[in-house]
Design an enzyme around this catalytic site. Structure first.
Site, short mmCIF file in Angstrom:
data_model
loop_
_atom_site.label_atom_id
_atom_site.label_comp_id
_atom_site.label_asym_id
_atom_site.label_seq_id
_atom_site.Cartn_x
_atom_site.Cartn_y
_atom_site.Cartn_z
N ALA A 65 0.86 -1.18 0.00
CA ALA A 65 0.00 0.00 0.00
C ALA A 65 0.90 1.23 0.00
CB ALA A 65 -0.90 -0.01 1.24
N GLY A 108 0.67 -5.03 0.88
CA GLY A 108 -0.48 -5.12 0.00
C GLY A 108 -0.15 -5.79 -1.34
N GLU A 111 -0.49 -9.30 -0.69
CA GLU A 111 -1.91 -9.58 -0.43
C GLU A 111 -2.72 -9.63 -1.73
OE1 GLU A 111 -1.91 -6.38 2.47
OE2 GLU A 111 -2.73 -7.76 3.97
N GLU A 131 4.43 -4.96 7.22
CA GLU A 131 3.65 -3.87 7.85
C GLU A 131 4.06 -3.63 9.29
OE1 GLU A 131 2.38 -6.39 6.06
OE2 GLU A 131 0.81 -5.67 4.73
#
Ligand code: CAA
Length: 257
Positions: A65, A108, A111, A131
């Protein structure tokens, strides 16, 4: 629609989406996620598309992200706007999606690769959920999908320390379906997607739905679900064609009827 953060093309019955923010290692910002959702909607609605390839650059599938976009966020907005939930569009895609992963697939990025149905990894791929090093935790399903994919012990170490996996480790742990040389990644992904796209779309979509059901239900319910879909496929012309082609010793020609 014109896209600023992804490239979209078709090759026969295969739709290809390339994440394209090279300066930010394909960091996933809101604009990119919006464009990805739009491109998926378009491919899903297109009867001429039977499978989708999602890829990035040689250096990064996606480095997570967008940290710069997230840095000023405050809890009330993340909650009221349900931050990250829009990313789930990818996991709701009914057509098969093949992730062709080279370079970094972090946070992300890892993910969204795990939201795909098959992950092909280049030999330079790196998978991780770092993260925790930012004072947060996986937010797009990483703690759940990674744990289901590689088991608690390995997922826990990755999520709690941020340790990344090499492509070879990801292969050995069952996170990816296989590893190919970087130079062959795209061709190999197109080959896999092309093979799937030429099959009967109903049987492909039902197979995807049935395998995914294994993660969400009991064995008995899953088998009952599979049995009903299996039986339903005998209502298709493609079942007659596939079996006729076998007995007549020729290749099938599916019409998605
Ligand atoms: N967000 C925003 N920008 C990012 C980014 C990210 N996730 N990852 C890399 N970038 C940017 C860098 O800031 C840098 O930009 P500038 O040139 O403007 O400084 C550019 O991409 C190149 O990155 P580096 O200079 O850092 O490249 P490197 O080769 O030295 O390192 C890397 C590569 C190890 C991937 C490193 O960039 C890195 O650690 N990135 C962050 C990885 C990360 O923590 N991801 C998780 C994000 S949180 C998340 O994803 C939450 C969730 O679950 C949804």
């Amino acid at each position: 629609m014109a896209y600023d953060n992804i490239l979209v093309e078709t090759n026969g019955r295969v739709g290809v989406i390339t994440l394209n923010r090279p300066k930010a290692l394909n960091a996933l910002n809101a604009a990119l996620i919006g464009e990805l959702g739009h491109a998926l909607d378009a491919f899903e609605a297109d009867a001429g598309i039977g499978a989708i390839v999602l890829t990035g650059s040689e250096r990064a599938f996606a480095a997570g992200a967008d940290i710069k976009e997230m840095q000023p966020l405050l809890f009330p907005a993340t909650y009221t706007e349900d931050f990250i939930t829009s990313w789930e569009r990818l996991s709701r895609c009914r057509k098969p999606v093949i992730a062709a992963v080279a370079g970094y697939a972090l946070g992300g990025g890892c993910e969204i690769a795990m939201m795909c149905d098959i992950i092909l990894a280049a030999d330079n791929a790196r998978f991780g959920q770092p993260e925790i090093q930012l004072g947060i935790m996986p937010g797009a399903g990483g703690s759940q999908r990674l744990t289901r994919a590689i088991g608690k012990a390995k997922a826990m170490e990755m999520c709690l320390t941020g340790r990344t996996l090499t492509a070879e480790e990801a292969d050995r742990y069952g996170l990816v379906s296989r590893v190919v040389p970087l130079a062959e990644l795209r061709d190999e992904a197109m080959k896999v997607a092309g093979t799937i796209a030429d099959l009967s779309l109903a049987s492909v979509m039902m197979t995807k739905e049935s395998v995914n059901r294994a993660f969400e239900t009991t064995l008995a319910e899953g088998i009952r679900f599979e049995r009903r879909l299996f039986q339903a496929l005998f209502a298709t012309a493609d079942q007659k064609e596939g079996m006729s082609a076998f007995t007549e010793k020729r290749g099938p020609s599916f019409t998605n009827a």
